[in-house]
Design a protein around this motif. Sequence first.
Motif, short mmCIF file in Angstrom:
data_model
loop_
_atom_site.label_atom_id
_atom_site.label_comp_id
_atom_site.label_asym_id
_atom_site.label_seq_id
_atom_site.Cartn_x
_atom_site.Cartn_y
_atom_site.Cartn_z
N MET B 1 54.44 65.59 5.12
CA MET B 1 54.99 65.35 6.56
C MET B 1 55.94 66.49 6.93
SD MET B 1 57.22 61.91 7.61
CE MET B 1 55.91 60.79 7.52
N GLU B 2 55.77 66.81 8.13
CA GLU B 2 56.47 68.04 8.68
C GLU B 2 57.94 67.68 8.42
OE1 GLU B 2 56.31 70.98 12.69
OE2 GLU B 2 54.92 69.33 12.21
N ALA B 3 58.48 66.31 8.94
CA ALA B 3 59.91 66.25 9.14
C ALA B 3 60.37 66.50 7.73
CB ALA B 3 60.04 64.94 9.75
N GLN B 4 59.67 65.79 6.76
CA GLN B 4 60.22 66.01 5.28
C GLN B 4 60.19 67.46 4.99
OE1 GLN B 4 57.74 63.27 3.23
NE2 GLN B 4 59.19 61.58 3.31
N GLU B 6 60.77 70.05 6.79
CA GLU B 6 61.98 70.74 7.57
C GLU B 6 63.03 70.39 6.94
OE1 GLU B 6 61.31 69.38 11.59
OE2 GLU B 6 60.15 71.14 12.10
N ALA B 7 63.43 68.99 6.60
CA ALA B 7 64.45 68.53 5.98
C ALA B 7 64.73 69.29 4.83
CB ALA B 7 64.58 66.99 6.05
N LEU B 276 71.34 65.61 6.36
CA LEU B 276 70.08 66.27 5.79
C LEU B 276 70.49 66.82 4.50
CD1 LEU B 276 69.43 68.55 9.07
CD2 LEU B 276 67.78 66.93 7.79
N SER B 279 69.60 64.42 1.96
CA SER B 279 68.14 64.01 1.85
C SER B 279 67.83 62.76 2.68
CB SER B 279 67.84 63.90 0.61
OG SER B 279 67.93 65.15 -0.27
N ARG B 280 68.67 62.79 3.64
CA ARG B 280 68.40 61.54 4.68
C ARG B 280 67.79 62.24 5.99
NH1 ARG B 280 72.89 59.69 6.02
NH2 ARG B 280 73.98 60.60 4.06
N PHE B 281 67.02 61.46 6.86
CA PHE B 281 66.75 61.71 8.18
C PHE B 281 67.69 61.12 9.24
CE2 PHE B 281 63.25 61.96 5.07
CZ PHE B 281 62.73 63.21 5.41
#
Lengths: 585, 334
Positions: B1-4, B6-7, B276, B279-281
């Motif tokens: 997943m891209e968001a993951q 990126e984070a 971030l 490790s949270r969104f």
Amino acid sequence: MSEFERSLQPFRRRLRVVGAWAGLAYGVCLGALVAGVWVALDFARLAYADWGQLAVAVGACALAGSVAGAVWRWDPIAVARSVDLRGQLRDRAVSAEEAGKDEFAQAVRHDAVSRVSELDPAVLYPLRARRTQLIAAVSVAAVALVFGLGSSPLLRGPKSAEERAELAKAGQAVVRVAKPLGERPKSGPMAAGDRKLASDMNRLGEDLQRGRVNREEAMRTANKLAEQAERQAKAHVEEAKAEIAKAQTALRQYQQSQLSEAGVDMEKLDAIELSQEQLEFIEKERVEQGWKNERSEGESEKLDQLGLKEDARALAELSPQQRDQLRQATNERMAELQRQIDKMDSLPPEQRKAMERQIAEARRQMEEMRDLMQSLEMSEDVEKALRELAQSPEAQELAKKLQEMQSMAQQQSEGKQPDPEQLKQMAEQMKQLAEKLKDPATRAAMKEMMKKALEEMESGKMSKESAQQMAAALGMMQELQNPGGGGTGSQDQFADTGKIVRSEKEMETKGKTTKTGVRGEWGKGGKEYNVELKAPTQLGSKSSVPYRKILPSYKKAAESAVDRDLVPREHEKRVKEYFDSLGKG
Amino acid sequence: MEAQQEASWFRDKFLEIKDMVGRVIVGQDQVVESTLVALAANGHVLLEGLPGLGKTLLVRTLSEAVSLPFSRIQFTPDMMPADVTGTNVLVQSREGERAFEFRKGPVFANLVLADEINRATPKTQSALLEAMQEHRVTVGGVQNELPEPFLVMATQNPIEQEGTYPLPEAQLDRFFFKLLVPFPDRADLARIVQQTTGTEEPVTAHVATGEDVLKMREVVRKVVLAEDVLARGLAIVLGTHPEGEGTTDHAKKYVRYGASPRGAQALVTAAKVYALLDSRFNVSFEDLKRAARPALRHRIVLNYEAEAEGVTTDQVVGQALASVERGTKDPIGV
């Protein structure tokens, strides 16, 4: 449903269980509050409660609370936030609940799902006794303790407990007596009074059973209730009398209508007027001829019930043969008068003129009576109708029942208890008889009236039950004042009220009560026989002043009254005997 | 997943820079991390601490780590605004033509250290205002864009009050964080001494670029902020105000002016960086707690009573945090 929402489903299910558990506690708290108020009202004697009722109140509230907790719909945000806080998810769940649709939002949801799935709903929402449950338990225990101690004989001494037991027994009797009274018809002129009396009696009974009143207070209340019951009973008697009068009128109208049908002109009968001389002539003939009443008892009774005047009655009572004989005697008398006129030629003119006037008057009366007899000549049909009316078993029965009812009304007025079953049967029989006496054309109005009267009687307006209940209400006095039994009969119930029970005749008493009959004078209107019951105190050995201690002073006062001629001479001996008998006892 | 991804990249890059700076700056982990948070959040930092605690070294090391130009301005009372922003000078070409040419001042750098900023006059201090807020400088009617990323790190000495000019509230509000640089403990002090008096000097490598920093700032803005969490963040800010909804006893008693809306922005943005790093969104209340003091402490103006009683703005913020935390109850109390 999204994946995240599915992941929260187990928590929602668990919340139903936990909600029911919490709702149960809140419900019990509410129930305890309700029960507490109820108990307070019970102690204040405004409402009454027992263990069962209190348990039902608490249980119902608990059940309602439990159901409400189970079906309660929690806000999804609230659930997510709660899971966050309890599961230390760092606001993942609530963020996932509110997140939009971008990549980070999906990442948040995915993260939240993975974290939420690691949690155990039962761990997050355990079924444990929390403060609410503790408060609920303590509340119920407190209410139970207060109610239990307030109603328990544990804190009482043996004497107090014994007295309490006696009062409780009397209270049970009062409640038992009040129960049917409260079940009386809800309508009718007396219903409100009966209900209030029943309510007051119930209240007294409950107070007695719970020991909320002492003996003296109970006596005062009971006396008030007795007075109230007496007023009610009197009112019921008056009502019964009115109903009986209606029934009598109906019966008379029925009989008159039947005779009218047979050809008797009732108006003519009512119009008959005889002079004193005519009546004396009939009586003289009756004596000389040795006439006996040939009318049967039933026929005479019917004539009574027809309401004929004495004049018409004197003629109507004669049988056809007797009337023939009277007619013949009248003719003979007229002939004799004529002869006397003929013999008066030797008299001086003034005397002859006076005699002629007298004889003419007597002759006019004889002629008038002969005409009346002719007008009263009853046809065979009339005679037959009268006989049938007299011999009709239904009419006889009706009249008999009416008489019995009158008798019972009289008994009621004297404070005697009628037999309720007997009254009930009588009412039923009268109803049946009214049905048998069918004659649609002329007696419709009468029957309607009769039926109405019977229906009213049956519905309780006519006091057959009222009398029973009132008498029963009075009967509770006996139980209350002397729970151990014995004492006076039911007709002596007002002895303790200080009232004098008056009666036409001496009353028979039972038990330990002694009676003394005193003939006294009531006002200026002559003598009236009355009985004054002077019984030993109903409290017996529990009197506040010992009997032996107070007797000499009363006896001395009585002797003083006798010495000062305050007591009628004819009663002096009786007064002395009375106090002597008390001294022996 | 891209968001993951990126984070994850953000966290890795952040920690890489932090690790690199931490090799040089000993015993100031919290300050280093907060400075990097401000860098990632596109904010400026005010460092307050005694001289010799490595503030200048921090900026220089950071510039090396992120491969960005660094300039240092030593503020003095006689410094003029043009000494900061630059000025137009008359230049003559080989052909003999004369013209004014803008000579950029030291502010034209990605990382600017404004050392002892409170020693400059307010006029000179205010020269930094436009640069810090708008990331550009106007000289002679001409706007000159500053390079991105742009980070001002100002320092001030808390004890030398003689001959200083306290920063006005408007300028203080433009700093994202105010960091208190503590004196290192004994162990850290020993490490500092050994590290700086030996023959081997720590080498700082380039672990990130200016583009990385800009990308980090983009990632930060994507972090999810729930309404419920935002409400609690705003409650913290409002809790520093002496009046209004959610005020605290401390604020009522000791605060003249509470934190500004920029404080709320800084609070939330910093919290997103912390999220971030964790490790949270999504932002959590814990992130807000971590960011609250550095983001709000310089935006609160205390009254004289507070000064008399020695009450600090950190205490006021602490009270606001405690108040919000007390109000954070499980909505399902079963």
